[in-house]
Design a protein around this motif. Structure first.
Motif, PDB file in Angstrom:
ATOM      1  N   ASP A   1      12.335  18.896  -8.831  1.00 60.30           N
ATOM      2  CA  ASP A   1      12.331  18.196  -7.539  1.00 60.30           C
ATOM      3  C   ASP A   1      11.909  16.737  -7.642  1.00 60.30           C
ATOM      4  O   ASP A   1      12.077  15.964  -6.695  1.00 60.30           O
ATOM      5  N   LEU A   2      11.380  16.354  -8.798  1.00 63.10           N
ATOM      6  CA  LEU A   2      11.009  14.950  -9.000  1.00 63.10           C
ATOM      7  C   LEU A   2      12.219  14.036  -8.833  1.00 63.10           C
ATOM      8  O   LEU A   2      12.082  12.851  -8.522  1.00 63.10           O
ATOM      9  N   GLY A   3      13.401  14.610  -9.003  1.00 61.87           N
ATOM     10  CA  GLY A   3      14.627  13.830  -8.871  1.00 61.87           C
ATOM     11  C   GLY A   3      14.882  13.308  -7.472  1.00 61.87           C
ATOM     12  O   GLY A   3      15.714  12.423  -7.283  1.00 61.87           O
ATOM     13  N   MET A   4      14.159  13.838  -6.473  1.00 59.28           N
ATOM     14  CA  MET A   4      14.370  13.349  -5.105  1.00 59.28           C
ATOM     15  C   MET A   4      13.741  11.978  -4.883  1.00 59.28           C
ATOM     16  O   MET A   4      14.061  11.286  -3.919  1.00 59.28           O
ATOM     17  N   ILE A   5      12.830  11.567  -5.769  1.00 59.88           N
ATOM     18  CA  ILE A   5      12.132  10.293  -5.611  1.00 59.88           C
ATOM     19  C   ILE A   5      12.992   9.157  -6.130  1.00 59.88           C
ATOM     20  O   ILE A   5      13.457   9.173  -7.270  1.00 59.88           O
ATOM     21  N   GLN A   6      13.218   8.159  -5.273  1.00 66.25           N
ATOM     22  CA  GLN A   6      14.015   6.988  -5.613  1.00 66.25           C
ATOM     23  C   GLN A   6      13.088   5.793  -5.882  1.00 66.25           C
ATOM     24  O   GLN A   6      11.923   5.777  -5.451  1.00 66.25           O
ATOM     25  N   PRO A   7      13.591   4.764  -6.580  1.00 68.08           N
ATOM     26  CA  PRO A   7      12.734   3.631  -6.974  1.00 68.08           C
ATOM     27  C   PRO A   7      12.050   2.921  -5.813  1.00 68.08           C
ATOM     28  O   PRO A   7      10.978   2.342  -5.995  1.00 68.08           O
ATOM     29  N   GLN A   8      12.631   2.946  -4.623  1.00 72.47           N
ATOM     30  CA  GLN A   8      12.053   2.215  -3.493  1.00 72.47           C
ATOM     31  C   GLN A   8      11.185   3.105  -2.601  1.00 72.47           C
ATOM     32  O   GLN A   8      10.769   2.677  -1.528  1.00 72.47           O
ATOM     33  N   ASP A   9      10.891   4.308  -3.071  1.00 67.54           N
ATOM     34  CA  ASP A   9      10.059   5.232  -2.303  1.00 67.54           C
ATOM     35  C   ASP A   9       8.575   4.981  -2.535  1.00 67.54           C
ATOM     36  O   ASP A   9       8.177   4.206  -3.418  1.00 67.54           O
ATOM     37  N   PHE A  10       7.768   5.656  -1.727  1.00 68.23           N
ATOM     38  CA  PHE A  10       6.306   5.566  -1.794  1.00 68.23           C
ATOM     39  C   PHE A  10       5.779   6.988  -1.753  1.00 68.23           C
ATOM     40  O   PHE A  10       6.175   7.774  -0.902  1.00 68.23           O
TER      41      PHE A  10
END
Length: 325
Positions: free
Chosen positions: A87-96
């Motif tokens: 599920d780590l794949g849901m995090i995008q570079p511009q997320d917090f």
């Protein structure tokens, strides 16, 4: 089974302990710049807020995500255990990312944090222990210390989860104000149910479905009765015969009162029995405003205007049918 007084005493003790913990955290949370800087960083990023946790903290994280989404901040829930299994794949570079953990030292968190750091996303730690691994690795520490849980055994997450939820609410409301999120924005995200209708449903959306009973000021009694009975709204508007400007209203009650005030009913016309200057509402007003006016005046219908022109009626039953009452 404990006596009722004992049960009430336990309940009161739990509530007061949790309330006091929130009060103390309100002071500790704002004692540093981390909370304010965290909010500023979230507002500056175009991405989403990803909230994660394990155990009971995961449930709190899920609720915080729901609050953020409903108040204008795009958010995702990520279970800390599932994160390290794909599920780590849901995090995008511009997320917090906001990680919630009372201890800040759970095994799942210790595995997850280096992976988050590797992705280069900002990380805020919502923790009770400011010396924990999570707090030491985070970019922002939302410190929410508690002395003990409300559980008599000091084991079940109670005070800690309540405090974390309250901090999440504070975070969401600060973001709401920072984004200048309005009630109309809220309505677009909550179109269903009573709450949504109160925020978006307008008088014209309802009144357009109703008949438009109307007579002129010179209309005889028979015409008035037929208009009220035929349109089935319990009233008729009285309009100027030349300009169609609203002059008054005649209700069923006005007709009953007329019987005691006039002996020669054949000579009665609308002008004689109407109530002048009736309470009105504009078709662009919100339906909840129409409800407020009805309740304030203790009446069941309002004349609807389109600017200065007669547009129809809205009835208490309409608002009841829409679930606003």
């Amino acid at each position: 089974m404990k006596a009722q007084n004992d049960i009430n005493s336990v309940a009161k003790k739990v509530l007061l302990e949790e309330a006091e913990a929130i009060r103390q955290v309100a002071n500790s949370l704002t004692a540093t710049q981390d909370f304010a800087q965290c909010v500023a960083a979230m507002l500056a990023l175009p991405g989403r807020v990803v909230v994660t946790g394990i155990g009971k903290s995961a449930h709190i994280a899920s609720k915080i995500v729901a609050t953020l989404n409903s108040t204008g901040t795009p958010a995702l829930f990520m279970h800390a255990a599932d994160a390290i299994h794909g599920d780590l794949g849901m995090i995008q570079p511009q997320d917090f990312v906001v990680a919630i953990s009372k201890s800040g030292d759970t095994p799942e968190i210790k595995v997850l944090v280096p992976l988050l750091k590797r992705r280069g996303v900002p990380l805020a730690a919502l923790v009770s222990n400011a010396s924990s691994y999570l707090a030491q690795q985070a970019d922002y520490v939302l410190h929410a210390p508690i002395e003990r849980e409300a559980c008599p055994l000091n084991l079940a997450p109670t005070t800690s989860t309540t405090v974390a939820l309250a901090v999440g609410d504070a975070l969401a409301m600060c973001l709401l104000e920072g984004r200048q999120f309005t009630s109309q924005d809220f309505a677009t995200l909550h179109p269903g149910g009573t709450l949504g209708k109160k925020l978006y449903l307008k008088v014209g959306d309802i009144s357009v479905q109703n008949a438009k009973p109307r007579v002129s000021t010179e209309a005889p009694l028979k015409e008035i009765i037929l208009e009220i009975s035929g349109k089935r709204l319990g009233a008729t508007a009285v309009l100027h015969p030349a300009t169609d400007e609203l002059q008054g209203i005649i209700t069923d009650g006005d007709l009953r009162r007329m019987l005691t005030n006039f002996d020669n009913l054949e000579a009665v016309n609308a002008r004689d029995i109407m109530t002048p200057n009736p309470v009105t509402v504009d078709l662009e007003d919100f339906a909840v405003e129409a409800l407020n006016r009805m309740q304030q005046r203790n009446i069941t219908q309002l004349v609807v205007l389109d600017g200065e022109q007669f547009s129809g009626f809205i009835h208490l039953h309409d608002l009841l049918r829409e679930g606003l009452i």
